[in-house]
Design an enzyme around this catalytic site. Sequence first.
Site, PDB file in Angstrom:
ATOM      1  N   THR A 102      30.848  27.954  32.607  1.00  0.00           N
ATOM      2  CA  THR A 102      31.824  27.477  31.687  1.00  0.00           C
ATOM      3  C   THR A 102      32.902  26.258  32.511  1.00  0.00           C
ATOM      4  O   THR A 102      33.766  26.993  32.850  1.00  0.00           O
ATOM      5  CB  THR A 102      32.638  28.258  30.919  1.00  0.00           C
ATOM      6  OG1 THR A 102      32.994  29.509  31.869  1.00  0.00           O
ATOM      7  CG2 THR A 102      31.760  28.938  29.674  1.00  0.00           C
TER       8      THR A 102
ATOM      9  N   LYS B 128      38.777  39.760  31.405  1.00  0.00           N
ATOM     10  CA  LYS B 128      38.449  38.979  32.487  1.00  0.00           C
ATOM     11  C   LYS B 128      39.281  37.883  32.776  1.00  0.00           C
ATOM     12  O   LYS B 128      39.589  37.737  34.137  1.00  0.00           O
ATOM     13  CB  LYS B 128      37.153  38.360  32.101  1.00  0.00           C
ATOM     14  CG  LYS B 128      36.484  37.364  32.965  1.00  0.00           C
ATOM     15  CD  LYS B 128      35.773  37.585  34.112  1.00  0.00           C
ATOM     16  CE  LYS B 128      35.558  36.541  34.971  1.00  0.00           C
ATOM     17  NZ  LYS B 128      34.963  36.923  36.296  1.00  0.00           N
TER      18      LYS B 128
ATOM     19  N   CYS C   3      36.111  30.538  39.737  1.00  0.00           N
ATOM     20  CA  CYS C   3      36.698  31.320  38.805  1.00  0.00           C
ATOM     21  C   CYS C   3      38.192  31.368  38.907  1.00  0.00           C
ATOM     22  O   CYS C   3      38.752  30.986  37.803  1.00  0.00           O
ATOM     23  CB  CYS C   3      36.197  32.865  39.183  1.00  0.00           C
ATOM     24  SG  CYS C   3      34.701  33.106  38.894  1.00  0.00           S
TER      25      CYS C   3
HETATM   26  N1  SAJ Z   1      42.782  33.006  48.358  1.00  0.00           N
HETATM   27  C1  SAJ Z   1      44.037  32.863  48.948  1.00  0.00           C
HETATM   28  N2  SAJ Z   1      44.860  34.004  49.546  1.00  0.00           N
HETATM   29  C2  SAJ Z   1      44.385  35.196  49.256  1.00  0.00           C
HETATM   30  C3  SAJ Z   1      43.261  35.410  48.876  1.00  0.00           C
HETATM   31  C4  SAJ Z   1      42.433  34.133  48.265  1.00  0.00           C
HETATM   32  O1  SAJ Z   1      44.421  31.498  49.302  1.00  0.00           O
HETATM   33  O2  SAJ Z   1      45.159  36.227  49.661  1.00  0.00           O
HETATM   34  C5  SAJ Z   1      41.908  31.934  47.965  1.00  0.00           C
HETATM   35  C6  SAJ Z   1      40.629  32.002  48.867  1.00  0.00           C
HETATM   36  O3  SAJ Z   1      40.614  31.457  49.952  1.00  0.00           O
HETATM   37  C7  SAJ Z   1      39.922  31.224  47.759  1.00  0.00           C
HETATM   38  C8  SAJ Z   1      40.327  31.688  46.540  1.00  0.00           C
HETATM   39  O4  SAJ Z   1      41.718  32.213  46.554  1.00  0.00           O
HETATM   40  O5  SAJ Z   1      39.999  29.783  47.884  1.00  0.00           O
HETATM   41  C9  SAJ Z   1      39.593  32.775  45.504  1.00  0.00           C
HETATM   42  O6  SAJ Z   1      39.010  33.662  46.442  1.00  0.00           O
HETATM   43  P1  SAJ Z   1      39.157  35.293  46.119  1.00  0.00           P
HETATM   44  O7  SAJ Z   1      38.581  35.823  47.176  1.00  0.00           O
HETATM   45  O8  SAJ Z   1      40.198  35.588  45.528  1.00  0.00           O
HETATM   46  O9  SAJ Z   1      37.818  34.886  44.763  1.00  0.00           O
HETATM   47  P2  SAJ Z   1      36.124  34.669  44.374  1.00  0.00           P
HETATM   48  O10 SAJ Z   1      36.789  33.505  43.647  1.00  0.00           O
HETATM   49  O11 SAJ Z   1      35.697  34.570  45.524  1.00  0.00           O
HETATM   50  O12 SAJ Z   1      35.966  35.693  43.646  1.00  0.00           O
HETATM   51  C10 SAJ Z   1      36.649  36.296  42.599  1.00  0.00           C
HETATM   52  C11 SAJ Z   1      36.706  37.672  42.887  1.00  0.00           C
HETATM   53  N3  SAJ Z   1      38.002  38.236  42.354  1.00  0.00           N
HETATM   54  C12 SAJ Z   1      38.757  38.962  43.310  1.00  0.00           C
HETATM   55  O13 SAJ Z   1      39.729  39.391  42.839  1.00  0.00           O
HETATM   56  C13 SAJ Z   1      38.491  39.187  44.813  1.00  0.00           C
HETATM   57  C14 SAJ Z   1      35.512  38.243  42.090  1.00  0.00           C
HETATM   58  O14 SAJ Z   1      36.162  39.941  41.692  1.00  0.00           O
HETATM   59  C15 SAJ Z   1      35.660  37.795  40.575  1.00  0.00           C
HETATM   60  O15 SAJ Z   1      34.420  38.403  40.070  1.00  0.00           O
HETATM   61  C16 SAJ Z   1      35.108  36.533  40.926  1.00  0.00           C
HETATM   62  O16 SAJ Z   1      36.242  35.786  41.319  1.00  0.00           O
HETATM   63  C17 SAJ Z   1      34.717  35.864  39.608  1.00  0.00           C
HETATM   64  O17 SAJ Z   1      33.535  35.476  39.134  1.00  0.00           O
HETATM   65  O18 SAJ Z   1      35.544  35.713  38.605  1.00  0.00           O
END
Ligand code: SAJ
Length: 451
Positions: A83, A203, A257
Amino acid sequence: MSKICVLGLGYIGLPTASILATHGHQVVGVDVNQALIRRLRNGEVHIQEPGLNTLVQAGLNSGKLKVAEQPEAADAFIIAVPTPISPDKRADLGYVESAARAILPYLQAGNTVILESTVPPGTTAGMFASLLAESGLDPWTELKVAHSPERVLPGRILEELVSNDRVTGGLTPAGAQSARDLYASFVQGEIFMSDATTAEMVKLMENTYRDVNIALANEFALIAESIGVNVWEAIATANRHPRVNVLRPGPGVGGHCIAVDPWFMVQCAPGPSQLIASARRLNDRMPEHVVEIVRTALAKVKGNKVAVLGLSYKGDVDDMRESPAVTVVRWLLASGCEVLAYDPLISPEVAADPHHGGLKVAVGTVDEAVLDADCVLLLTDHSPFKQLDPSAVGNMMRHRILVDARNGLPHAKWEEAGFTVQVLGRGVQPGPQSDTAVTNGFHKSTEAVPA
Ligand code: SAJ
Protein backbone atom coordinates in the site's frame (compact mmCIF):
# COMPACT_ATOMS: atom_id res chain seq x y z
CA MET A 1 -5.15 -28.30 7.71
CA SER A 2 -6.51 -26.27 4.86
CA LYS A 3 -5.86 -24.78 1.46
CA ILE A 4 -4.69 -21.17 1.61
CA CYS A 5 -4.15 -18.68 -1.19
CA VAL A 6 -1.63 -15.90 -0.39
CA LEU A 7 -1.77 -12.89 -2.69
CA GLY A 8 1.41 -10.82 -3.00
CA LEU A 9 4.78 -12.58 -2.72
CA GLY A 10 6.84 -9.71 -1.31
CA TYR A 11 8.58 -9.15 2.02
CA ILE A 12 5.59 -10.42 4.00
CA GLY A 13 3.60 -12.61 1.59
CA LEU A 14 6.44 -14.93 0.59
CA PRO A 15 7.64 -15.68 4.15
CA THR A 16 4.02 -16.13 5.30
CA ALA A 17 3.19 -18.49 2.40
CA SER A 18 6.34 -20.55 3.06
CA ILE A 19 5.74 -20.80 6.79
CA LEU A 20 2.13 -21.90 6.23
CA ALA A 21 3.34 -24.53 3.71
CA THR A 22 5.84 -25.93 6.21
CA HIS A 23 3.09 -26.10 8.86
CA GLY A 24 0.89 -28.54 7.01
CA HIS A 25 -1.24 -26.26 4.84
CA GLN A 26 -1.59 -26.55 1.09
CA VAL A 27 -0.53 -23.08 -0.13
CA VAL A 28 -0.82 -21.26 -3.44
CA GLY A 29 1.35 -18.14 -3.55
CA VAL A 30 0.05 -15.67 -6.12
CA ASP A 31 1.76 -12.67 -7.67
CA VAL A 32 0.92 -10.62 -10.75
CA ASN A 33 4.63 -10.25 -11.57
CA GLN A 34 5.24 -13.00 -14.14
CA ALA A 35 9.03 -12.70 -14.00
CA LEU A 36 8.90 -13.18 -10.23
CA ILE A 37 6.77 -16.32 -10.57
CA ARG A 38 9.17 -17.72 -13.21
CA ARG A 39 12.15 -17.09 -10.92
CA LEU A 40 10.44 -18.67 -7.92
CA ARG A 41 9.52 -21.73 -10.01
CA ASN A 42 13.24 -22.05 -10.76
CA GLY A 43 13.95 -21.90 -7.07
CA GLU A 44 15.31 -18.32 -7.12
CA VAL A 45 14.26 -16.21 -4.11
CA HIS A 46 14.29 -12.46 -4.81
CA ILE A 47 14.34 -11.28 -1.18
CA GLN A 48 17.45 -11.30 1.03
CA GLU A 49 16.22 -12.49 4.40
CA PRO A 50 17.95 -14.95 6.73
CA GLY A 51 16.49 -18.47 6.35
CA LEU A 52 13.96 -17.52 3.68
CA ASN A 53 15.68 -19.29 0.80
CA THR A 54 15.78 -22.60 2.68
CA LEU A 55 12.16 -22.26 3.76
CA VAL A 56 10.88 -21.47 0.26
CA GLN A 57 12.85 -24.41 -1.20
CA ALA A 58 11.44 -26.70 1.51
CA GLY A 59 7.90 -25.58 0.68
CA LEU A 60 8.36 -25.95 -3.08
CA ASN A 61 10.14 -29.34 -2.81
CA SER A 62 7.47 -30.79 -0.52
CA GLY A 63 4.77 -29.81 -3.02
CA LYS A 64 2.92 -27.96 -0.23
CA LEU A 65 3.82 -24.58 -1.74
CA LYS A 66 3.13 -23.72 -5.33
CA VAL A 67 3.32 -20.35 -7.04
CA ALA A 68 0.95 -19.02 -9.67
CA GLU A 69 -0.17 -15.86 -11.45
CA GLN A 70 -3.85 -16.49 -10.69
CA PRO A 71 -5.64 -17.38 -7.45
CA GLU A 72 -7.64 -20.60 -7.11
CA ALA A 73 -10.49 -21.74 -4.92
CA ALA A 74 -9.30 -22.15 -1.31
CA ASP A 75 -10.50 -22.23 2.31
CA ALA A 76 -8.69 -19.00 3.15
CA PHE A 77 -7.25 -16.02 1.28
CA ILE A 78 -4.52 -13.78 2.69
CA ILE A 79 -3.85 -10.48 0.94
CA ALA A 80 -0.36 -9.08 1.55
CA VAL A 81 0.16 -6.56 -1.23
CA PRO A 82 1.88 -3.16 -0.96
CA THR A 83 0.00 0.00 0.00
CA PRO A 84 2.30 2.76 -1.24
CA ILE A 85 1.73 6.40 -0.55
CA SER A 86 0.56 8.80 -3.24
CA PRO A 87 2.26 12.18 -3.80
CA ASP A 88 -0.55 13.86 -1.83
CA LYS A 89 0.28 11.62 1.19
CA ARG A 90 -2.73 9.33 0.93
CA ALA A 91 -2.78 5.54 0.88
CA ASP A 92 -2.77 4.14 -2.64
CA LEU A 93 -5.13 1.17 -2.29
CA GLY A 94 -4.85 0.15 -5.96
CA TYR A 95 -3.04 -3.15 -5.23
CA VAL A 96 -5.51 -4.06 -2.46
CA GLU A 97 -8.39 -3.41 -4.84
CA SER A 98 -6.87 -5.54 -7.64
CA ALA A 99 -6.11 -8.39 -5.24
CA ALA A 100 -9.65 -8.31 -3.82
CA ARG A 101 -11.10 -8.31 -7.36
CA ALA A 102 -8.83 -11.21 -8.33
CA ILE A 103 -10.31 -13.49 -5.65
CA LEU A 104 -13.98 -12.60 -6.33
CA PRO A 105 -14.57 -15.44 -8.84
CA TYR A 106 -13.13 -18.02 -6.40
CA LEU A 107 -14.90 -16.98 -3.19
CA GLN A 108 -17.26 -19.49 -1.61
CA ALA A 109 -19.56 -19.21 1.40
CA GLY A 110 -17.62 -19.91 4.62
CA ASN A 111 -14.23 -18.74 3.23
CA THR A 112 -11.86 -16.78 5.45
CA VAL A 113 -10.46 -13.58 3.88
CA ILE A 114 -7.62 -11.76 5.68
CA LEU A 115 -6.22 -8.38 4.71
CA GLU A 116 -2.63 -8.07 6.00
CA SER A 117 -1.61 -4.96 4.07
CA THR A 118 -1.33 -1.79 6.18
CA VAL A 119 -4.35 0.41 5.45
CA PRO A 120 -6.08 3.53 6.85
CA PRO A 121 -8.57 2.72 9.62
CA GLY A 122 -11.98 1.88 8.19
CA THR A 123 -10.66 0.27 4.98
CA THR A 124 -11.55 -3.35 5.85
CA ALA A 125 -15.10 -2.53 6.97
CA GLY A 126 -15.54 -0.02 4.14
CA MET A 127 -13.91 -0.33 0.75
CA PHE A 128 -12.66 -3.92 1.25
CA ALA A 129 -16.00 -5.33 2.44
CA SER A 130 -17.85 -3.53 -0.39
CA LEU A 131 -15.52 -5.08 -2.95
CA LEU A 132 -15.95 -8.58 -1.49
CA ALA A 133 -19.73 -8.10 -1.63
CA GLU A 134 -19.42 -7.93 -5.42
CA SER A 135 -18.88 -11.72 -5.27
CA GLY A 136 -22.57 -12.02 -4.40
CA LEU A 137 -21.71 -13.21 -0.88
CA ASP A 138 -22.42 -11.10 2.21
CA PRO A 139 -19.02 -10.37 3.88
CA TRP A 140 -20.70 -10.09 7.32
CA THR A 141 -22.68 -13.31 7.28
CA GLU A 142 -21.34 -15.56 4.52
CA LEU A 143 -17.58 -14.85 4.73
CA LYS A 144 -15.16 -14.60 7.66
CA VAL A 145 -13.27 -11.36 7.05
CA ALA A 146 -10.46 -9.93 9.16
CA HIS A 147 -7.56 -7.49 9.17
CA SER A 148 -4.35 -8.84 10.69
CA PRO A 149 -1.31 -6.59 10.25
CA GLU A 150 2.23 -7.93 10.25
CA ARG A 151 4.72 -6.39 12.69
CA VAL A 152 7.99 -8.03 11.72
CA LEU A 153 11.39 -6.38 11.56
CA PRO A 154 13.30 -6.68 8.27
CA GLY A 155 16.30 -8.92 8.90
CA ARG A 156 14.36 -11.01 11.47
CA ILE A 157 11.17 -11.65 9.53
CA LEU A 158 10.97 -15.44 9.87
CA GLU A 159 11.77 -15.42 13.55
CA GLU A 160 9.31 -12.60 14.33
CA LEU A 161 6.47 -14.04 12.20
CA VAL A 162 6.48 -16.96 14.60
CA SER A 163 7.36 -15.32 17.93
CA ASN A 164 5.56 -11.91 17.78
CA ASP A 165 2.14 -11.37 19.30
CA ARG A 166 -0.51 -10.70 16.72
CA VAL A 167 -3.93 -9.05 16.47
CA THR A 168 -6.80 -10.36 14.36
CA GLY A 169 -9.47 -7.73 13.84
CA GLY A 170 -12.66 -9.22 12.47
CA LEU A 171 -15.48 -7.69 10.52
CA THR A 172 -17.42 -9.98 12.89
CA PRO A 173 -16.29 -12.04 15.92
CA ALA A 174 -16.39 -15.12 13.66
CA GLY A 175 -13.94 -13.38 11.28
CA ALA A 176 -11.53 -12.60 14.12
CA GLN A 177 -11.77 -16.16 15.45
CA SER A 178 -11.23 -17.78 12.08
CA ALA A 179 -8.13 -15.64 11.37
CA ARG A 180 -6.86 -16.45 14.86
CA ASP A 181 -7.25 -20.20 14.24
CA LEU A 182 -5.33 -19.90 10.99
CA TYR A 183 -2.36 -17.98 12.48
CA ALA A 184 -2.33 -20.24 15.54
CA SER A 185 -1.01 -22.98 13.26
CA PHE A 186 2.43 -21.29 13.32
CA VAL A 187 2.38 -18.24 15.66
CA GLN A 188 3.85 -18.90 19.09
CA GLY A 189 3.13 -15.39 20.43
CA GLU A 190 -0.28 -14.46 21.80
CA ILE A 191 -3.05 -13.69 19.33
CA PHE A 192 -5.50 -10.99 20.41
CA MET A 193 -8.91 -10.67 18.82
CA SER A 194 -10.55 -7.33 18.12
CA ASP A 195 -12.57 -5.57 15.44
CA ALA A 196 -11.08 -4.71 12.04
CA THR A 197 -10.86 -0.92 12.51
CA THR A 198 -9.13 -1.25 15.89
CA ALA A 199 -6.59 -3.67 14.39
CA GLU A 200 -5.93 -1.20 11.56
CA MET A 201 -5.36 1.57 14.08
CA VAL A 202 -3.10 -0.60 16.26
CA LYS A 203 -0.68 -1.14 13.38
CA LEU A 204 -0.58 2.57 12.53
CA MET A 205 -0.14 3.51 16.19
CA GLU A 206 2.91 1.26 16.54
CA ASN A 207 4.73 2.83 13.62
CA THR A 208 3.55 6.36 14.37
CA TYR A 209 4.82 6.01 17.95
CA ARG A 210 8.27 5.23 16.55
CA ASP A 211 8.19 8.02 13.97
CA VAL A 212 7.16 10.66 16.52
CA ASN A 213 9.88 9.51 18.91
CA ILE A 214 12.54 9.65 16.18
CA ALA A 215 11.28 13.15 15.31
CA LEU A 216 11.77 14.14 18.93
CA ALA A 217 15.35 12.82 18.83
CA ASN A 218 15.93 14.75 15.60
CA GLU A 219 14.50 17.92 17.12
CA PHE A 220 16.81 17.49 20.13
CA ALA A 221 19.72 17.21 17.64
CA LEU A 222 18.75 20.45 15.91
CA ILE A 223 18.40 22.23 19.26
CA ALA A 224 21.76 20.83 20.43
CA GLU A 225 23.47 22.07 17.28
CA SER A 226 22.05 25.55 17.79
CA ILE A 227 23.03 25.83 21.48
CA GLY A 228 26.40 24.08 21.31
CA VAL A 229 25.55 20.80 23.06
CA ASN A 230 26.58 17.28 22.05
CA VAL A 231 23.18 15.61 21.69
CA TRP A 232 24.69 12.11 21.73
CA GLU A 233 26.13 12.61 25.17
CA ALA A 234 22.91 14.31 26.33
CA ILE A 235 20.74 11.43 25.06
CA ALA A 236 22.99 8.76 26.56
CA THR A 237 22.78 10.53 29.92
CA ALA A 238 19.01 11.21 29.73
CA ASN A 239 18.45 7.55 28.88
CA ARG A 240 19.94 6.59 32.26
CA HIS A 241 16.59 7.76 33.69
CA PRO A 242 14.57 4.59 34.28
CA ARG A 243 11.57 5.81 32.28
CA VAL A 244 13.25 7.66 29.40
CA ASN A 245 14.31 6.13 26.10
CA VAL A 246 15.12 8.78 23.50
CA LEU A 247 15.80 7.24 20.09
CA ARG A 248 18.66 8.14 17.74
CA PRO A 249 18.77 11.25 15.58
CA GLY A 250 19.74 10.64 11.97
CA PRO A 251 19.47 11.79 8.36
CA GLY A 252 15.74 11.01 8.25
CA VAL A 253 13.38 8.06 8.46
CA GLY A 254 13.16 5.49 5.70
CA GLY A 255 11.78 2.05 4.96
CA HIS A 256 8.37 1.14 3.66
CA CYS A 257 6.52 1.47 6.99
CA ILE A 258 7.59 4.09 9.49
CA ALA A 259 8.01 6.88 6.92
CA VAL A 260 4.63 6.08 5.36
CA ASP A 261 2.13 4.72 7.89
CA PRO A 262 1.70 7.90 9.99
CA TRP A 263 0.24 9.63 6.93
CA PHE A 264 -2.55 7.00 6.84
CA MET A 265 -3.49 8.11 10.34
CA VAL A 266 -3.43 11.77 9.26
CA GLN A 267 -5.55 10.85 6.23
CA CYS A 268 -8.33 9.35 8.32
CA ALA A 269 -8.44 12.17 10.92
CA PRO A 270 -6.50 15.24 9.72
CA GLY A 271 -7.88 17.58 12.38
CA PRO A 272 -6.62 15.79 15.49
CA SER A 273 -3.39 14.50 13.87
CA GLN A 274 -1.33 17.68 14.37
CA LEU A 275 1.62 16.18 16.27
CA ILE A 276 1.84 13.21 13.92
CA ALA A 277 1.91 15.37 10.78
CA SER A 278 4.42 17.75 12.29
CA ALA A 279 6.75 14.88 13.33
CA ARG A 280 6.53 13.43 9.83
CA ARG A 281 7.45 16.76 8.26
CA LEU A 282 10.38 17.24 10.65
CA ASN A 283 11.79 13.80 9.81
CA ASP A 284 11.35 14.55 6.10
CA ARG A 285 13.39 17.75 6.50
CA MET A 286 16.43 15.95 7.97
CA PRO A 287 18.03 15.05 4.59
CA GLU A 288 18.07 18.75 3.68
CA HIS A 289 19.68 19.55 7.02
CA VAL A 290 22.44 17.00 6.37
CA VAL A 291 23.06 18.59 2.98
CA GLU A 292 23.42 21.99 4.69
CA ILE A 293 26.06 20.55 7.06
CA VAL A 294 27.98 19.08 4.11
CA ARG A 295 27.79 22.27 2.04
CA THR A 296 29.03 24.39 4.94
CA ALA A 297 31.97 22.01 5.45
CA LEU A 298 32.78 21.95 1.72
CA ALA A 299 32.64 25.74 1.46
CA LYS A 300 35.58 26.00 3.89
CA VAL A 301 37.86 24.05 1.51
CA LYS A 302 36.18 25.22 -1.70
CA GLY A 303 35.49 21.58 -2.59
CA ASN A 304 32.44 19.91 -4.10
CA LYS A 305 33.17 16.19 -4.26
CA VAL A 306 31.38 13.97 -1.75
CA ALA A 307 31.95 10.27 -1.08
CA VAL A 308 28.74 8.85 0.37
CA LEU A 309 28.90 5.75 2.57
CA GLY A 310 25.62 3.83 2.67
CA LEU A 311 22.45 4.03 0.59
CA SER A 312 20.02 1.67 2.30
CA TYR A 313 17.42 3.07 4.71
CA LYS A 314 19.18 1.68 7.79
CA GLY A 315 22.31 -0.23 8.77
CA ASP A 316 22.93 -3.82 7.70
CA VAL A 317 19.86 -4.11 5.44
CA ASP A 318 19.92 -4.05 1.63
CA ASP A 319 16.64 -2.15 1.20
CA MET A 320 16.59 1.32 -0.39
CA ARG A 321 12.85 1.96 -0.12
CA GLU A 322 12.16 5.51 1.09
CA SER A 323 15.84 5.72 2.09
CA PRO A 324 16.82 9.17 3.39
CA ALA A 325 20.29 8.48 1.95
CA VAL A 326 18.80 8.54 -1.55
CA THR A 327 17.15 11.88 -0.81
CA VAL A 328 20.41 13.32 0.53
CA VAL A 329 22.27 12.21 -2.62
CA ARG A 330 19.62 13.79 -4.85
CA TRP A 331 19.82 17.07 -2.91
CA LEU A 332 23.62 17.07 -3.10
CA LEU A 333 23.54 16.52 -6.85
CA ALA A 334 20.90 19.22 -7.26
CA SER A 335 23.09 21.65 -5.32
CA GLY A 336 25.98 21.10 -7.74
CA CYS A 337 28.06 18.57 -5.78
CA GLU A 338 29.81 15.67 -7.43
CA VAL A 339 28.77 12.46 -5.64
CA LEU A 340 29.96 8.86 -5.68
CA ALA A 341 28.28 6.46 -3.29
CA TYR A 342 29.27 3.06 -1.95
CA ASP A 343 27.05 0.58 -0.14
CA PRO A 344 28.44 -2.89 0.68
CA LEU A 345 24.94 -4.41 0.44
CA ILE A 346 23.70 -2.69 -2.72
CA SER A 347 25.32 -3.18 -6.12
CA PRO A 348 25.65 -0.21 -8.50
CA GLU A 349 23.15 -1.97 -10.82
CA VAL A 350 20.51 -2.27 -8.10
CA ALA A 351 21.09 1.34 -6.99
CA ALA A 352 20.56 2.51 -10.57
CA ASP A 353 17.39 0.44 -11.01
CA PRO A 354 14.40 2.84 -11.04
CA HIS A 355 12.45 0.36 -8.86
CA HIS A 356 15.07 0.77 -6.14
CA GLY A 357 16.97 4.05 -5.80
CA GLY A 358 17.29 5.10 -9.45
CA LEU A 359 20.72 6.53 -8.56
CA LYS A 360 23.48 6.36 -11.15
CA VAL A 361 26.25 7.44 -8.74
CA ALA A 362 26.88 4.15 -6.93
CA VAL A 363 30.25 2.42 -7.26
CA GLY A 364 31.44 -1.06 -6.28
CA THR A 365 34.24 -0.21 -3.80
CA VAL A 366 35.03 2.33 -1.07
CA ASP A 367 38.23 3.26 -2.91
CA GLU A 368 36.35 4.33 -6.03
CA ALA A 369 34.01 6.47 -3.94
CA VAL A 370 36.66 8.28 -1.89
CA LEU A 371 39.22 8.91 -4.66
CA ASP A 372 39.81 12.69 -4.85
CA ALA A 373 36.80 13.37 -2.62
CA ASP A 374 36.67 16.48 -0.43
CA CYS A 375 34.34 14.95 2.13
CA VAL A 376 33.23 11.50 3.33
CA LEU A 377 29.56 11.44 4.35
CA LEU A 378 28.25 8.54 6.44
CA LEU A 379 24.51 8.11 5.78
CA THR A 380 23.91 4.45 6.72
CA ASP A 381 25.66 2.79 9.65
CA HIS A 382 26.52 -0.57 8.08
CA SER A 383 28.80 -2.56 10.42
CA PRO A 384 31.76 -2.90 7.97
CA PHE A 385 32.18 0.90 7.84
CA LYS A 386 33.40 0.85 11.46
CA GLN A 387 36.45 -1.16 10.31
CA LEU A 388 37.53 1.36 7.65
CA ASP A 389 41.13 2.57 7.94
CA PRO A 390 40.84 6.39 8.08
CA SER A 391 44.49 6.91 7.05
CA ALA A 392 44.09 4.79 3.93
CA VAL A 393 40.84 6.62 3.12
CA GLY A 394 42.42 10.03 3.78
CA ASN A 395 45.41 9.26 1.54
CA MET A 396 43.09 8.93 -1.42
CA MET A 397 41.13 12.12 -0.75
CA ARG A 398 41.68 15.75 -1.72
CA HIS A 399 40.53 17.05 1.70
CA ARG A 400 40.06 15.16 4.96
CA ILE A 401 36.53 15.99 6.08
CA LEU A 402 34.14 13.48 7.64
CA VAL A 403 30.45 14.26 8.13
CA ASP A 404 28.81 11.53 10.22
CA ALA A 405 25.02 11.74 10.02
CA ARG A 406 24.57 8.58 12.16
CA ASN A 407 27.19 8.92 14.88
CA GLY A 408 28.34 5.58 13.53
CA LEU A 409 32.13 5.87 13.21
CA PRO A 410 35.02 5.94 15.74
CA HIS A 411 35.67 9.66 15.49
CA ALA A 412 38.89 9.77 17.55
CA LYS A 413 40.53 7.42 15.02
CA TRP A 414 39.40 9.60 12.13
CA GLU A 415 40.65 12.74 13.86
CA GLU A 416 44.02 11.09 14.57
CA ALA A 417 44.22 10.47 10.81
CA GLY A 418 43.86 14.21 10.23
CA PHE A 419 40.13 14.40 9.55
CA THR A 420 37.93 17.31 10.56
CA VAL A 421 34.89 15.50 11.94
CA GLN A 422 31.39 16.93 11.96
CA VAL A 423 28.63 14.86 13.61
CA LEU A 424 24.90 15.43 13.21
CA GLY A 425 23.61 16.77 16.52
CA ARG A 426 27.03 17.47 17.97
CA GLY A 427 26.89 21.17 18.65
CA VAL A 428 30.01 23.24 18.93
CA GLN A 429 30.67 26.55 20.62
CA PRO A 430 33.47 29.01 19.92
CA GLY A 431 36.61 28.40 21.95
CA PRO A 432 37.45 31.22 24.42
CA GLN A 433 40.97 31.92 23.11
CA SER A 434 40.83 31.07 19.47
CA ASP A 435 38.55 31.16 16.51
CA THR A 436 38.48 27.36 16.36
CA ALA A 437 35.48 25.56 17.75
CA VAL A 438 35.53 23.09 20.61
CA THR A 439 33.12 20.26 21.12
CA ASN A 440 30.80 20.75 24.02
CA GLY A 441 30.19 18.15 26.68
CA PHE A 442 32.06 16.84 29.69
CA HIS A 443 33.55 13.90 27.82
CA LYS A 444 35.28 16.21 25.38
CA SER A 445 35.88 12.89 23.69
CA THR A 446 35.01 12.74 20.03
CA GLU A 447 34.45 9.00 20.21
CA ALA A 448 30.95 7.95 19.12
CA VAL A 449 28.76 7.93 22.24
CA PRO A 450 26.27 5.07 22.15
CA ALA A 451 22.72 6.37 22.67
N1 SAJ B 1 15.69 5.36 12.75
C1 SAJ B 1 16.26 6.49 13.30
N2 SAJ B 1 16.48 6.52 14.64
C2 SAJ B 1 16.16 5.48 15.45
C3 SAJ B 1 15.55 4.33 14.90
C4 SAJ B 1 15.32 4.30 13.53
O1 SAJ B 1 16.58 7.47 12.60
O2 SAJ B 1 16.42 5.58 16.66
C5 SAJ B 1 15.42 5.30 11.31
C6 SAJ B 1 16.16 4.16 10.63
O3 SAJ B 1 17.45 4.53 10.27
C7 SAJ B 1 15.26 3.92 9.43
C8 SAJ B 1 13.85 4.20 9.96
O4 SAJ B 1 14.05 4.98 11.12
O5 SAJ B 1 15.55 4.82 8.39
C9 SAJ B 1 13.02 2.99 10.27
O6 SAJ B 1 13.80 1.99 10.90
P1 SAJ B 1 13.21 1.05 12.07
O7 SAJ B 1 14.31 0.15 12.50
O8 SAJ B 1 12.59 1.89 13.10
O9 SAJ B 1 12.03 0.25 11.41
P2 SAJ B 1 11.82 -0.67 10.09
O10 SAJ B 1 11.13 0.18 9.07
O11 SAJ B 1 13.05 -1.38 9.69
O12 SAJ B 1 10.79 -1.78 10.60
C10 SAJ B 1 9.68 -1.34 11.32
C11 SAJ B 1 9.73 -2.18 12.57
N3 SAJ B 1 9.36 -1.33 13.67
C12 SAJ B 1 10.07 -1.08 14.78
O13 SAJ B 1 9.53 -0.54 15.65
C13 SAJ B 1 11.50 -1.45 14.91
C14 SAJ B 1 8.81 -3.39 12.49
O14 SAJ B 1 8.46 -3.83 13.79
C15 SAJ B 1 7.52 -3.14 11.72
O15 SAJ B 1 6.83 -4.35 11.53
C16 SAJ B 1 7.91 -2.65 10.36
O16 SAJ B 1 8.51 -1.37 10.56
C17 SAJ B 1 6.65 -2.62 9.53
O17 SAJ B 1 6.55 -3.45 8.61
O18 SAJ B 1 5.74 -1.86 9.85
